[in-house]
Design a protein around this motif. Structure first.
Motif, PDB file in Angstrom:
ATOM      1  N   CYS A  81      19.720  14.194  96.237  1.00 18.95           N
ATOM      2  CA  CYS A  81      20.951  14.776  96.785  1.00 18.95           C
ATOM      3  C   CYS A  81      20.667  16.020  97.629  1.00 18.95           C
ATOM      4  O   CYS A  81      21.452  16.366  98.512  1.00 18.95           O
ATOM      5  CB  CYS A  81      21.922  15.128  95.659  1.00 18.95           C
ATOM      6  N   TRP A  82      19.553  16.772  97.370  1.00 18.86           N
ATOM      7  CA  TRP A  82      19.296  17.969  98.175  1.00 18.86           C
ATOM      8  C   TRP A  82      18.174  17.747  99.191  1.00 18.86           C
ATOM      9  O   TRP A  82      17.556  18.684  99.691  1.00 18.86           O
ATOM     10  CB  TRP A  82      19.025  19.189  97.307  1.00 18.86           C
ATOM     11  N   ASP A  83      17.903  16.456  99.518  1.00 20.36           N
ATOM     12  CA  ASP A  83      16.914  16.145 100.541  1.00 20.36           C
ATOM     13  C   ASP A  83      17.327  16.819 101.843  1.00 20.36           C
ATOM     14  O   ASP A  83      18.504  16.832 102.209  1.00 20.36           O
ATOM     15  CB  ASP A  83      16.805  14.627 100.733  1.00 20.36           C
ATOM     16  N   GLU A  84      16.311  17.376 102.566  1.00 20.58           N
ATOM     17  CA  GLU A  84      16.596  18.118 103.789  1.00 20.58           C
ATOM     18  C   GLU A  84      17.194  17.225 104.864  1.00 20.58           C
ATOM     19  O   GLU A  84      18.006  17.657 105.668  1.00 20.58           O
ATOM     20  CB  GLU A  84      15.310  18.777 104.306  1.00 20.58           C
ATOM     21  N   ASP A  85      16.821  15.919 104.862  1.00 18.74           N
ATOM     22  CA  ASP A  85      17.370  14.962 105.821  1.00 18.74           C
ATOM     23  C   ASP A  85      18.673  14.387 105.244  1.00 18.74           C
ATOM     24  O   ASP A  85      18.650  13.686 104.221  1.00 18.74           O
ATOM     25  CB  ASP A  85      16.353  13.845 106.081  1.00 18.74           C
ATOM     26  N   PRO A  86      19.804  14.663 105.871  1.00 16.38           N
ATOM     27  CA  PRO A  86      21.076  14.179 105.316  1.00 16.38           C
ATOM     28  C   PRO A  86      21.138  12.666 105.196  1.00 16.38           C
ATOM     29  O   PRO A  86      21.828  12.146 104.319  1.00 16.38           O
ATOM     30  CB  PRO A  86      22.116  14.699 106.318  1.00 16.38           C
ATOM     31  N   PHE A  87      20.416  11.939 106.069  1.00 11.26           N
ATOM     32  CA  PHE A  87      20.494  10.479 106.034  1.00 11.26           C
ATOM     33  C   PHE A  87      19.757   9.882 104.842  1.00 11.26           C
ATOM     34  O   PHE A  87      19.888   8.690 104.559  1.00 11.26           O
ATOM     35  CB  PHE A  87      19.944   9.900 107.346  1.00 11.26           C
ATOM     36  N   LYS A  88      18.898  10.678 104.194  1.00  6.75           N
ATOM     37  CA  LYS A  88      18.181  10.191 103.012  1.00  6.75           C
ATOM     38  C   LYS A  88      18.933  10.511 101.714  1.00  6.75           C
ATOM     39  O   LYS A  88      18.493  10.122 100.640  1.00  6.75           O
ATOM     40  CB  LYS A  88      16.777  10.810 102.962  1.00  6.75           C
ATOM     41  N   ARG A  89      20.021  11.270 101.827  1.00  4.03           N
ATOM     42  CA  ARG A  89      20.800  11.600 100.627  1.00  4.03           C
ATOM     43  C   ARG A  89      21.730  10.432 100.272  1.00  4.03           C
ATOM     44  O   ARG A  89      22.264   9.757 101.149  1.00  4.03           O
ATOM     45  CB  ARG A  89      21.643  12.845 100.868  1.00  4.03           C
ATOM     46  N   PRO A  90      21.940  10.169  98.970  1.00  8.84           N
ATOM     47  CA  PRO A  90      22.865   9.091  98.567  1.00  8.84           C
ATOM     48  C   PRO A  90      24.310   9.498  98.857  1.00  8.84           C
ATOM     49  O   PRO A  90      24.653  10.680  98.847  1.00  8.84           O
ATOM     50  CB  PRO A  90      22.619   8.949  97.063  1.00  8.84           C
TER      51      PRO A  90
END
Length: 722
Positions: free
Chosen positions: A167-176
């Motif tokens: 959820c706190w991945d820097e890339d927004p597209f990799k967040r669920p």
């Protein structure tokens, strides 16, 4: 805004109704104030991004149409207000003692992971609904945009740690997405029927994880956790935040100073308002004292003026009396002189009268002597006439004795002649015997009292109807709309306005409706049979059948038709006399206990319900009025079903139609007594005309129709002749 507030069951509360308004907190898009309203602590959320433009207001309302559907389940929203100083709209919400979600995080150290997951599920579910409606939540992001990550709490299950990192991945597209996170937590809490090895491992981690978490620290009150709308990647945001962060603190300080100044300004305005009220109160007191002094002065002036006027009036009265007395004295002097002159004239005339009286006396004495002689002569003639009268009386008495003797002889001769005729003419003798028998069947014309008794019974019925309708005073409420419908039912064209002005017409139409209602129910009763309380109906129906059979035998067999007709009349009259005496009276039940006739009880209930919808009687008077219904029902039945049919020929009753010409022979009016009948027509008949042979020249009216009349309008009213 007004439609939005009404549709969502909210309220608009003026800003000056709130007390103790103070700054509480600030976010990226709004400022929070705490205040009290009627002793209740509430929150005022200033929507700083919303100004007075119609476009922004419409956009805001369209967005919040959906938000109110779920926000009311968590934080109670009361309505809206508007700050008169800044012209900003403010949302009125329930006060939460922790102010925001972040300050509640310290409380989770004492609850289980199952409870934590349940709370998280509820939050994610609401967030997912926001996303499904193509909206975003301004307050759900942290400082991960600057590359910083919160410290992972000790003893946190590994599966939960993995989900946090995604959820706190820097890339927004990799967040669920919110829906994906919702499904994961749902599987952890609801335990689906099909569980794979990984899910089972994740669930066991939560079960085995300890509940105590001591390294969770509370947020610093000045920490920068404000919300704002982001549409960039983390790298772009980091640069913006570094530039924005320093200016935001300055802006916050300026805002706090502005809020302080606004509070001081509000207090200053309140002080000015209080001073204004005090000044107004002082002026009102001064004005009241001035008014009282002015009023007292006017009253004193009026009192003195009245006394002066009274003294002037007394002075004028005394002067008038003095003038009158002087005038009277002069009149008396003139009368005295006139009297002295008249006295001398009278003395002269008395001397002349004495001479005339002496002459008249002599003449009168001579006339009296002549009259006395004539009286003596008349007395002698009167004695002679008395003797002649005695002789005539003796002659008349002799003639009467002779006449009586002749009548006795004539009776003897008549009897002999009758016997001879009876012996010679056998058929004539039989007819005579039949005529004698017929005379026994003929009713003695006791109907001399019939009209008087019928008139008395009808008068009693009308008196009871007035009591039942009541005088329509303040304890009686009239249903004006239903009364209007009733007037149309009986073809009355007059339009009523209110209970007070149209009292007589309302009473008249109620009386008509009572009689018509009773007649309608009674007609249905006489059309049914078979129950123990249908005895009156059975008697009428069987008597009618028997009368028909007797009429047929008289028609189809030889015999005396006159005797048959009289016998049928006698039979019918006796039946209705009996029914008039005891028909519909109370009945005997078990142990000879009497009870009200079932038909009367049912008809009374229906009548009270019908009339009760037209006029409502208050207080204890209603009980007495309702109980009078049974008496009125019995009186109507006995008059219109029994009493009228006792007479031969049968007495009729007729309702006079609307617009009929007023005729004193058939009608009795209760209004417009001061106007000639030729200028009036029938508006409503409220008691029928009762009589016999009403269409013939031998008509007889027992009771005139009671009518409510109106003036004839030659342009619009067509009067019908009776």
């Amino acid at each position: 805004m007004d439609q939005f507030i009404s549709k969502n069951d909210l309220r608009w509360i003026p800003y000056d109704k709130f007390e103790n308004i103070g700054y509480l907190d600030k976010g990226g898009f709004n400022t929070i104030y705490r205040a009290t309203y009627k002793g209740i602590t509430i929150v005022l959320k200033c929507l700083s991004y919303l100004n007075n433009s119609d476009e922004n207001l419409e956009e805001f309302l369209n967005e919040w149409k959906w938000k109110f559907g779920y926000l009311q389940c968590t934080i109670k929203i009361f309505g809206f207000t508007k700050n008169p100083n800044t012209l900003d709209y403010m949302l009125i919400m329930k006060y939460a003692n922790k102010n925001n979600l972040r300050k509640c995080l310290t409380e989770i150290t004492t609850i289980s992971w199952n409870q934590i997951l349940f709370m998280l599920y509820e939050i994610i579910a609401d967030l997912n609904r926001i996303h499904e409606n193509e909206l975003i939540h301004y307050n759900f992001h942290d400082d991960i945009c600057k590359g910083e990550r919160p410290e992972i709490i000790e003893n946190t299950p590994q599966c939960y740690v993995d989900l946090m990192k995604k959820c706190w991945d820097e890339d927004p597209f990799k967040r669920p997405s919110a829906s994906e996170v919702l499904d994961i937590i749902k599987n952890w809490t609801n335990k689906p029927s099909s569980i794979d090895k990984k899910l089972k491992t994740d669930i066991m981690e939560f079960i085995n994880a300890p509940t105590g978490r001591s390294n969770l620290t509370e947020s610093h009150p000045q920490a920068y956790y404000t919300s704002r709308l982001l549409s960039f990647t983390s790298k772009e945001v980091n640069k913006i935040l570094e530039e924005y962060h320093s200016s935001q603190n300055e802006l916050k300080e300026i805002q706090m100073e502005l809020d302080t100044l606004q509070q001081k300004n509000s207090q200053f305005e309140q002080d000015i308002q209080n001073l204004r009220f005090e000044k107004i109160n002082i002026l009102q007191v001064q004005f009241a004292l001035a008014d009282n002094l002015t009023k007292q002065l006017k009253e004193s002036q009026l009192k003195f003026q009245n006394q002066i006027n009274q003294l002037n009036q007394e002075k004028n009265d005394l002067q008038a009396q003095l003038v009158q007395k002087e005038t009277n004295i002069q009149k008396y002097k003139n009368k005295l002189i006139q009297f002295q002159n008249n006295h001398k004239q009278i003395e002269d005339e008395n001397l002349k009268l004495e001479e005339i009286a002496e002459t008249y006396y002599q003449i009168t004495q001579n006339e009296l002597k002549e009259i006395k002689v004539e009286l003596d002569l008349q007395q002698r003639n009167s004695k002679s006439q008395e003797q002649e009268i005695d002789q005539l009386q003796q002659f008349i008495k002799l003639r009467e004795n002779q006449l009586q003797h002749s009548e006795e002889e004539n009776d003897i001769l008549y009897q002999k002649n009758a016997n001879l005729i009876n012996q010679l003419e056998n058929l004539f003798q039989q007819n005579t015997l039949l005529d004698d028998e017929l005379s026994h069947y003929q009713l003695v014309d006791t109907n001399q009292n019939y009209g008087m008794n019928l008139n008395r019974d009808i008068s009693n019925l009308n008196d009871n109807l007035k009591k039942y309708i009541t005088d329509l005073n303040q304890n009686v409420i009239i249903n004006i709309e239903e009364i209007k419908k009733l007037l149309l039912l009986y073809n009355c064209p007059t339009k009523i306005l209110n209970q007070k002005d149209d009292q007589l017409l309302i009473q008249a139409v109620l009386q008509r409706h009572i009689i018509e209602t009773i007649i309608s129910h009674t007609t249905k009763y006489f059309q049914t049979t078979g129950q123990h309380y249908h005895l009156e109906s059975d008697i009428i129906n069987r008597a009618s059948l028997l009368s028909t059979l007797l009429a047929n035998i008289s028609k189809n067999h030889t015999g005396n038709d006159k005797l048959a007709h009289e016998a049928l009349t006698r039979f019918r009259e006796q039946i209705y006399l009996i029914l008039n005496n005891c028909g519909f009276a109370n009945m005997y039940g078990e142990n000879n206990i009497s009870y009200e006739h079932p038909f009367i009880a049912d008809c009374k209930k229906k009548l009270n319900n019908v009339i009760g919808e037209l006029r409502f009687v208050k207080n204890q008077e209603k009980i007495a009025v309702d109980n009078l219904a049974a008496t009125i029902i019995c009186e109507v039945i006995k008059i219109f079903w029994f009493r009228l049919k006792v007479h031969e020929p049968v007495v009729q009753y007729v309702w006079i139609p609307s617009n009929a010409e007023v005729n004193k022979t058939f009608m009795e009016k209760n209004n417009f007594d001061d106007i000639d009948d030729e200028n009036l027509c029938v508006d409503l008949c409220y008691f029928p005309l009762v009589g016999k042979d009403l269409t013939s020249n031998n008509q007889k009216v027992y009771f005139p129709a009671k009518v409510f009349v109106r003036k004839i309008n030659n342009t619009f009213n067509k009067v019908n002749k009776i």
